[in-house]
Design an enzyme around this catalytic site. Structure first.
Site, PDB file in Angstrom:
ATOM      1  N   GLY A   1       3.153  -1.054   4.243  1.00 57.81           N
ATOM      2  CA  GLY A   1       3.127   0.362   3.905  1.00 57.81           C
ATOM      3  C   GLY A   1       4.525   0.836   3.543  1.00 57.81           C
ATOM      4  N   GLY A   2       5.207   1.456   4.496  1.00 61.42           N
ATOM      5  CA  GLY A   2       6.511   2.083   4.266  1.00 61.42           C
ATOM      6  C   GLY A   2       7.501   1.210   3.494  1.00 61.42           C
TER       7      GLY A   2
ATOM      8  N   SER B   1       4.144  -1.867  10.204  1.00 60.40           N
ATOM      9  CA  SER B   1       5.604  -1.897  10.295  1.00 60.40           C
ATOM     10  C   SER B   1       6.200  -3.247   9.899  1.00 60.40           C
ATOM     11  CB  SER B   1       6.062  -1.468  11.700  1.00 60.40           C
ATOM     12  OG  SER B   1       5.597  -0.160  11.987  1.00 60.40           O
TER      13      SER B   1
ATOM     14  N   HIS C   1      -9.380   0.871   5.296  1.00 62.56           N
ATOM     15  CA  HIS C   1      -8.032   1.079   5.837  1.00 62.56           C
ATOM     16  C   HIS C   1      -8.112   2.018   7.041  1.00 62.56           C
ATOM     17  CE1 HIS C   1      -3.910   2.381   6.348  1.00 62.56           C
ATOM     18  NE2 HIS C   1      -3.591   1.225   5.794  1.00 62.56           N
TER      19      HIS C   1
ATOM     20  N   ASN D   1       0.858  -1.179   0.000  1.00 67.32           N
ATOM     21  CA  ASN D   1       0.000   0.000   0.000  1.00 67.32           C
ATOM     22  C   ASN D   1       0.899   1.235   0.000  1.00 67.32           C
ATOM     23  OD1 ASN D   1      -1.801   2.062   0.494  1.00 67.32           O
ATOM     24  ND2 ASN D   1      -2.343   1.383   2.571  1.00 67.32           N
ATOM     25  N   TRP D   2       0.961   1.893  -1.154  1.00 68.81           N
ATOM     26  CA  TRP D   2       1.881   3.034  -1.281  1.00 68.81           C
ATOM     27  C   TRP D   2       1.330   4.299  -0.619  1.00 68.81           C
ATOM     28  CZ3 TRP D   2       3.624   2.672  -7.176  1.00 68.81           C
ATOM     29  CH2 TRP D   2       4.262   1.436  -7.375  1.00 68.81           C
ATOM     30  N   LYS D   3       0.080   4.266  -0.199  1.00 70.27           N
ATOM     31  CA  LYS D   3      -0.548   5.433   0.440  1.00 70.27           C
ATOM     32  C   LYS D   3      -0.359   6.683  -0.442  1.00 70.27           C
ATOM     33  CE  LYS D   3      -0.038   3.102   4.825  1.00 70.27           C
ATOM     34  NZ  LYS D   3       0.096   3.177   6.268  1.00 70.27           N
TER      35      LYS D   3
ATOM     36  N   GLY E   1       3.086   2.536  10.663  1.00 65.99           N
ATOM     37  CA  GLY E   1       3.993   3.668  10.436  1.00 65.99           C
ATOM     38  C   GLY E   1       4.737   4.116  11.672  1.00 65.99           C
TER      39      GLY E   1
ATOM     40  N   GLU F   1      -6.444   4.464   7.985  1.00 64.31           N
ATOM     41  CA  GLU F   1      -6.334   5.906   7.724  1.00 64.31           C
ATOM     42  C   GLU F   1      -7.639   6.458   7.144  1.00 64.31           C
ATOM     43  OE1 GLU F   1      -2.687   5.330   5.648  1.00 64.31           O
ATOM     44  OE2 GLU F   1      -1.865   4.709   7.577  1.00 64.31           O
TER      45      GLU F   1
ATOM     46  N   GLU G   1      -4.678  -4.855  10.931  1.00 65.56           N
ATOM     47  CA  GLU G   1      -3.673  -3.802  11.062  1.00 65.56           C
ATOM     48  C   GLU G   1      -3.901  -3.049  12.371  1.00 65.56           C
ATOM     49  OE1 GLU G   1      -1.914  -2.572   6.994  1.00 65.56           O
ATOM     50  OE2 GLU G   1      -3.731  -1.421   7.299  1.00 65.56           O
TER      51      GLU G   1
END
Ligand code: 13P
Length: 253
Positions: free
Chosen positions: A236-237, A215, A97, A9-11, A175, A99, A169
């Site tokens: 993510g990251g 993470s 998600h 997930n590149w957000k 993150g 966010e 999640e």
């Protein structure tokens, strides 16, 4: 047997050039494994879906969207429809998600509508659930996850449920560099599988893939994936660096 599923997930990251470069590097670096031993998807921002889709076309890497709207077309400024996503080659779509829930304010009811809309259109939802730190500290993790799952899957048939991937999640691990321990992840994943078995049936629960997200990185992927109920990772990251994401894919294989 559940095929491991790694999604990146590149957000709200990358630009037109780096998105395509990243996609090509992921496709090239996972050529022997993606779509075979491990299912792999990249989930770029809306504006790069088309170019990233072209960059991974013909590779084993699938394309996913970070969100979708509940209506098929019309006066819904800023939103995107299932047919638009399919038009550019999307197979997967994130629903709920954290966010979207906690920054944008999506409710369980809206997440349910989005998930149902995605399923009706033939998209494959990755349905995200997870608790806030204060909910974990208040021993409410199972209660929160149960409510998110029951409300999010309301009206979803067993047949449609076969197309859903769940993603646990924990919000406090997203993150932050704080990963849930493999034991913490396994506990919640086993709980979720039991809940799916109660809501549907045991056979379906055994088939359902449950990703962990929060993470995840090359250094912890194998240990997390080593848990019996962890069937993949929503990254993510670490999905923004081809080398790290490929490391995670390899760890899953
Ligand atoms: P991080 O891997 O950056 O913690 O993000 C997890 C996530 O939210 C994936 O959807």
């Amino acid at each position: 047997m559940r095929t491991p599923f790694i999604a990146g997930n590149w957000k709200m990251n990358t630009d037109s050039q780096s998105a395509v470069e990243l996609a090509k590097a992921v496709a090239a670096g996972s050529v022997d494994i993606a779509g075979k031993a491990v299912d792999v998807a990249v989930i770029p921002p809306f504006v790069y879906l088309q170019s990233v889709g072209q960059a991974v076309a013909g590779s084993g890497v699938a394309l996913g969207s970070q969100d979708v709207y509940t209506e098929s077309k019309g006066a819904f400024t800023g939103e995107i429809s299932t047919s638009m996503l399919k038009d550019v080659g999307c197979e997967y779509v994130l629903c709920g998600h954290s966010e979207r829930r906690h920054v944008i304010g999506e409710t369980n009811e809206l997440v349910n509508k989005k998930l149902s809309t995605a399923l009706a259109a033939g998209l494959l939802p990755i349905f995200c659930v997870g608790e806030l730190i204060e909910q974990r500290q208040g021993d409410k993790t199972e209660q929160v996850v149960t409510e998110q799952i029951k409300k999010g899957l309301a009206g979803v048939s067993a047949e449609d449920m076969e197309k859903v991937t769940l993603a646990y999640e924990p919000v406090w691990a997203i993150g932050t560099g704080l990963t849930a321990t493999p034991d913490q992840a396994q506990q919640v994943h086993a709980f979720i599988r039991k809940l799916i078995s109660e809501l549907y049936n045991e056979q379906l629960a055994e088939k359902t893939r449950i990703q962990y997200g929060g993470s995840a990185k090359p250094g912890n992927a194998a240990e997390l994936m080593g848990q019996p109920d962890v069937d993949g990772l929503l990254v993510g990251g670490a999905s923004l660096k081809a080398e790290d994401f490929i490391g995670i894919i390899n760890a899953a294989g």
